[in-house]
Design a protein around this motif. Structure first.
Motif, PDB file in Angstrom:
ATOM      1  N   UNK A 115       0.834  -1.191   0.000  1.00 17.69           N
ATOM      2  CA  UNK A 115       0.000   0.000   0.000  1.00 17.69           C
ATOM      3  C   UNK A 115       0.883   1.261   0.000  1.00 17.69           C
ATOM      4  N   UNK A 116       0.753   2.113  -1.025  1.00 18.26           N
ATOM      5  CA  UNK A 116       1.594   3.319  -1.080  1.00 18.26           C
ATOM      6  C   UNK A 116       1.463   4.187   0.175  1.00 18.26           C
ATOM      7  N   UNK A 117       0.244   4.252   0.735  1.00  9.42           N
ATOM      8  CA  UNK A 117       0.065   5.088   1.943  1.00  9.42           C
ATOM      9  C   UNK A 117       0.860   4.532   3.118  1.00  9.42           C
ATOM     10  N   UNK A 118       0.804   3.197   3.257  1.00  7.56           N
ATOM     11  CA  UNK A 118       1.570   2.580   4.352  1.00  7.56           C
ATOM     12  C   UNK A 118       3.064   2.785   4.155  1.00  7.56           C
ATOM     13  N   UNK A 119       3.493   2.727   2.906  1.00  7.04           N
ATOM     14  CA  UNK A 119       4.910   2.972   2.631  1.00  7.04           C
ATOM     15  C   UNK A 119       5.263   4.408   3.007  1.00  7.04           C
ATOM     16  N   UNK A 120       4.388   5.336   2.615  1.00  7.99           N
ATOM     17  CA  UNK A 120       4.620   6.746   2.938  1.00  7.99           C
ATOM     18  C   UNK A 120       4.698   6.955   4.444  1.00  7.99           C
TER      19      UNK A 120
END
Ligand code: PLP
Length: 360
Positions: A115-120
């Motif tokens: 998930x890009x948000x979790x990575x962010x």
């Protein structure tokens, strides 16, 4: 495309077109000869559109795992973040640990996409950790899930601008679009026995100027996989040590076919069609094992209502080889590789037999 039928639906190595097998039997030439330099130059020119890059491209005589190790050895001094969602993304973790790096892991769980948000969030929270690099697996072959590399790489650029982005495109390059320059990647690698449709043995890679600059600063980056040596050799249309020359012939012929025979866009569309067909024809007896919203165009992992092993055995008796489940999903799933040079008709023929086998 060859009239010989493909009956081999394993997610790599894939079926190889007979004309390519012929290329492997050409007489030997020396890798310091003018003929080799000409062959190398043709390959190198054709790798640029394949990766959508104007930066450096290399051909390494090793399987993909070797170049995953190379990417870490050249780009990481101390610390790396590995994103995981299945067996092959976990391989980055194991290699990084074996090299003695400090490794952090962002785990999406088997079958999910990262998930890009979790990575962010992770990068924002651990910013001071200073990662030298973040690894991303474009297409997780063990679960049939494709990660949104473009978005994930963008998040790394925003939250950790100094970290290099290392991408495994082993089961995507040549089957799913990869845009090295536009997505701002630093290393992207693919062994050739998947969507490129060659026998295993070599790996192609694109390497950014930033990655080369970083590599130059590392005094101990080994010899065989030294990107700087690769760059110096490539500038003279050669490679640092004796390559698998038969593979170079076959790669040149296959790049010609991919770019100017079938065409890249048509190839991507064929892979998407093969995914749709596989989903349509298997939904009656099996669920997608991985996240349907990120279902891969090159491999489908299925969790059937009946024994996965029996299905594969029954298909084998009818002349078709399907892929087994992988790692922790070994018992409960099987995989259909729909990548490389097989035709939609080859796949359709196999799926019709699969429909009979699962009718019960
Ligand atoms: N990464 C992915 C996504 C793979 O599917 C594989 C092999 O199946 C690998 C890495 C390892 O590649 P190789 O077997 O060429 O070392």
């Amino acid at each position: 495309m060859s009239k010989q039928r493909c009956t081999y639906f394993v997610p790599g190595p894939t079926w190889v077109r007979p004309p390519l097998l012929q290329e492997l039997t050409r007489p030997m030439i020396g890798h310091r000869s003018a003929e080799f330099r000409e062959l190398f130059a043709r390959i190198n020119a054709d790798l640029k559109p394949l990766f959508a890059t104007a930066q450096d491209t290399f051909v390494v005589t090793a399987s993909g795992t070797g170049v995953m190790q190379a990417a870490l050895e050249n780009c990481v001094a101390r610390r790396v973040l590995v994103t995981t969602c299945g067996a092959f993304s976990e391989r980055w973790y194991n290699i990084a640990e074996s090299l003695g790096y400090e490794v952090d892991r962002l785990d999406a769980g088997w079958g999910n996409a990262v998930d890009p948000e979790e990575l962010g969030d992770h990068l924002a929270r651990h910013h001071r950790a200073h990662y030298d690099a973040v690894t991303i697996t474009h297409n997780e072959t063990s679960t049939g899930v494709t990660n949104d590399v473009e978005r994930l790489a963008q998040v790394v650029r925003e939250e950790a601008p100094d970290a290099l982005v290392l991408v495994d495109a082993v089961s995507s390059l040549g089957g799913i679009p990869v845009k090295f320059d536009e997505w701002n990647l630093d290393v992207c690698l693919a062994s050739v026995q998947k969507c490129i449709g060659l026998p295993p043995g070599i790996t192609v890679a694109a390497v950014s100027q930033n990655a080369l600059t970083r590599a130059k600063k590392h005094p101990y980056r080994g010899t065989y996989f030294d990107f700087i040596k690769y760059k110096e050799s490539a500038d003279g249309n050669s490679v640092p040590s004796t390559p698998s020359i038969p593979h170079f012939y076959a790669l040149a012929a296959q790049l010609e076919h991919i770019l100017r025979g079938e065409g890249l866009e048509a190839r991507f569309a064929r892979h998407r069609r093969m995914r749709e067909l596989t989903h349509e024809q298997t939904s009656r007896f099996a669920k997608l094992a991985g996240d349907a919203d990120h279902a891969s165009s090159t491999v489908t992992a299925l969790a059937p209502a009946m024994s996965a092993e029996n299905i594969r055995n029954e298909m084998k008796q009818r002349g078709y080889t399907l892929g087994g489940g992988y790692g922790q999903w070994k018992e409960t799933t099987f995989r259909i590789g729909h990548m490389g040079d097989m035709t939609v008709e080859d796949l359709e023929a196999m799926l019709n037999v699969l429909a009979e086998v699962t009718r019960g």
